[in-house]
Motif scaffolding. Structure first.
Motif, PDB file in Angstrom:
ATOM      1  N   VAL A 204       0.732  -1.048  -0.022  1.00  0.00           N
ATOM      2  CA  VAL A 204       0.102  -0.258  -0.252  1.00  0.00           C
ATOM      3  C   VAL A 204       0.867   1.370   0.029  1.00  0.00           C
ATOM      4  N   ALA A 205       1.879   1.073   0.793  1.00  0.00           N
ATOM      5  CA  ALA A 205       2.964   2.509   0.701  1.00  0.00           C
ATOM      6  C   ALA A 205       3.376   2.733  -0.673  1.00  0.00           C
ATOM      7  N   ASP A 206       3.668   1.745  -1.345  1.00  0.00           N
ATOM      8  CA  ASP A 206       4.370   1.793  -2.790  1.00  0.00           C
ATOM      9  C   ASP A 206       3.281   2.296  -3.857  1.00  0.00           C
ATOM     10  N   LEU A 207       2.018   1.936  -3.517  1.00  0.00           N
ATOM     11  CA  LEU A 207       1.117   2.325  -4.447  1.00  0.00           C
ATOM     12  C   LEU A 207       0.496   3.931  -4.087  1.00  0.00           C
ATOM     13  N   MET A 208       0.576   4.371  -2.879  1.00  0.00           N
ATOM     14  CA  MET A 208       0.496   5.621  -2.282  1.00  0.00           C
ATOM     15  C   MET A 208       1.646   6.437  -3.071  1.00  0.00           C
ATOM     16  N   GLU A 281       9.338   4.474   7.736  1.00  0.00           N
ATOM     17  CA  GLU A 281      10.337   5.378   7.208  1.00  0.00           C
ATOM     18  C   GLU A 281       9.530   5.667   5.835  1.00  0.00           C
ATOM     19  N   GLN A 282       9.060   4.842   4.914  1.00  0.00           N
ATOM     20  CA  GLN A 282       8.694   5.429   3.691  1.00  0.00           C
ATOM     21  C   GLN A 282       7.399   6.007   3.846  1.00  0.00           C
ATOM     22  N   VAL A 283       6.392   5.535   4.695  1.00  0.00           N
ATOM     23  CA  VAL A 283       5.143   6.383   4.937  1.00  0.00           C
ATOM     24  C   VAL A 283       5.497   7.765   5.512  1.00  0.00           C
ATOM     25  N   GLU A 284       6.427   7.874   6.347  1.00  0.00           N
ATOM     26  CA  GLU A 284       6.855   9.315   6.935  1.00  0.00           C
ATOM     27  C   GLU A 284       7.318  10.320   5.842  1.00  0.00           C
ATOM     28  N   SER A 285       8.118   9.753   5.091  1.00  0.00           N
ATOM     29  CA  SER A 285       8.646  10.512   3.753  1.00  0.00           C
ATOM     30  C   SER A 285       7.851  10.751   2.936  1.00  0.00           C
ATOM     31  N   SER A 286       6.558   9.923   2.578  1.00  0.00           N
ATOM     32  CA  SER A 286       5.630   9.993   1.852  1.00  0.00           C
ATOM     33  C   SER A 286       4.582  11.159   2.378  1.00  0.00           C
ATOM     34  N   ASN A 287       4.747  11.117   3.636  1.00  0.00           N
ATOM     35  CA  ASN A 287       3.614  12.153   4.418  1.00  0.00           C
ATOM     36  C   ASN A 287       4.407  13.537   4.234  1.00  0.00           C
ATOM     37  N   GLU A 288       5.608  13.608   4.557  1.00  0.00           N
ATOM     38  CA  GLU A 288       6.284  14.702   4.235  1.00  0.00           C
ATOM     39  C   GLU A 288       6.141  15.639   3.080  1.00  0.00           C
ATOM     40  N   LEU A 289       6.334  14.484   1.807  1.00  0.00           N
ATOM     41  CA  LEU A 289       6.424  15.095   0.476  1.00  0.00           C
ATOM     42  C   LEU A 289       4.803  15.502   0.098  1.00  0.00           C
ATOM     43  N   CYS A 290       3.872  14.804   0.732  1.00  0.00           N
ATOM     44  CA  CYS A 290       2.578  15.313   0.478  1.00  0.00           C
ATOM     45  C   CYS A 290       2.182  16.632   0.899  1.00  0.00           C
ATOM     46  N   SER A 291       2.789  16.825   2.193  1.00  0.00           N
ATOM     47  CA  SER A 291       2.669  18.196   2.844  1.00  0.00           C
ATOM     48  C   SER A 291       3.471  19.069   2.000  1.00  0.00           C
TER      49      SER A 291
END
Length: 369
Positions: A204-208, A281-291
């Motif tokens: 799911v993290a990769d798809l997001m 770590e991937q979810v955190e980086s993706s969340n920061e990227l989304c912000s």
């Protein structure tokens, strides 16, 4: 076996036969309604699946085998999907489950955790699933969540699943096809379930991440309020993913130190913990990227709005000059300069045109037009 035939056999057996050793008082029998929440149950003995006429019979086979072999090698696995309270209460009496863990299993909506109750372990895992969609809109639901509760004992595993996603059929079939996995006992089942759930996290993290890259590509191409709404919706889904994944880190890291986990299985749980750390770590980086994407989209939208305002202001300034001159000569005073001259009208038009051209060139030079 399905519960349509299961509960007729369950109600024939008094629960007093399986009293916990430390309790002397009899336990009242709980009548279980014929519902279809028990997905499957079986006894696993010597690396093979053994079926019986009911859960009580499976437990008798397992405990008889473990008593004869001198060690807990066989176990029972019971799987339930969104059960009612009477079913879980009946299983709690059969397997001697703690009332607090039973209450959590019935109500669901729990945080990921690992609790020890006597000789048994209770673990809550959040499950996530990626929902396919043709187009990402402001109302699209991307992440669906559920829960898996696992009761782990010396000779039994009881799994309670809430939600339509992340079924355990694949895990059960994989374990049944490999006797060496069954030889690990109930802790091997817990490892297989947690590894399966964490693998879903990674998918799911990769798809997001792909969704973020697609939205990021459109930010600087064309931004509108609709685009910002889509990014904000994606941000909310990322927070939902983070709430499901991050709280599991501490319980899973502490799991190898539990006494109910055999020493030979602790390395496997540490490996699952490493995978979970990577996902977090991937979810955190993706969340920061989304912000960052959301902030860039808002800044880009404001920049485009300012550019539009500059263009509008430039044209208003250009049109203000002829409007002002026309307003002066439209006041119909008797004594006004050049009103009686033949060249007066062409001269006023020339002044208007010249002023408009000069202003237009000035605004173009400064990037306003």
């Amino acid at each position: 076996m399905r519960s349509s035939t299961l509960f007729r056999r369950i109600n024939r057996h008094p629960v007093q036969r399986h009293q916990p050793r430390q309790h002397a008082q009899p336990v009242l029998e709980v009548r279980v309604p014929p519902v279809d929440s028990i997905v499957e149950y079986a006894a696993y003995i010597d690396g093979r699946k053994t079926t019986a006429s009911g859960i009580v019979e499976c437990l008798d086979l397992v405990r008889s085998h473990n008593k004869d072999s001198g060690g807990p090698k066989a176990f029972v696995w019971v799987g339930l999907h969104e059960p009612a309270a009477p079913e879980v209460e009946w299983l709690a009496e059969v397997f001697d489950l703690h009332p607090l863990s039973v209450e959590d299993a019935v109500k669901a909506h729990q945080r990921p955790k690992v609790e020890r109750y006597g000789d048994s372990l209770f673990m809550v895992l959040k499950t996530i699933a990626y929902l396919d969609h043709d187009e990402l809109t402001a109302t699209s639901e991307i992440i669906a969540t559920g829960e898996i509760m696992v009761f782990l004992g010396v000779d039994f595993v009881v799994t309670v699943r809430h939600g339509r996603h992340c079924p355990l059929t694949e895990v059960r079939e994989r374990i049944e096809d490999r006797p060496e996995l069954l030889d690990r006992g109930p802790s091997g089942v817990l490892h297989a379930i947690s590894d399966h759930v964490v693998d879903r996290y990674l998918q799911v993290a990769d798809l997001m991440q792909m969704e973020l890259e697609e939205v990021e590509a459109t930010v600087f191409a064309d931004v509108s309020s609709r685009d910002i709404n889509r990014i904000y919706q994606l941000k909310r889904e990322m927070l939902e993913l983070k709430r499901a994944v991050t709280p599991l880190q501490a319980p899973l890291a502490a799991l190898p130190q539990r006494r109910v986990i055999p020493s030979e299985m602790r390395e496997y749980f540490r490996d699952v913990g490493d995978h979970l750390s990577r996902v977090c770590e991937q979810v955190e980086s993706s969340n920061e990227l989304c912000s960052s994407i959301l902030q860039a989209a808002l800044a880009r939208s404001n920049a485009l709005a300012n550019e539009d305002m500059r263009k509008i202001s430039s044209w208003v300034a250009i049109l203000a000059v002829p409007t002002m001159i026309a307003g002066v000569y439209g006041m119909n005073f008797d004594f006004m300069p050049e009103t009686k001259q033949v060249w007066g009208y062409p001269a006023v038009l020339a002044v208007m045109i010249t002023a408009c051209v000069v202003l237009h060139r000035g605004f173009r030079r400064n990037g306003w037009l």
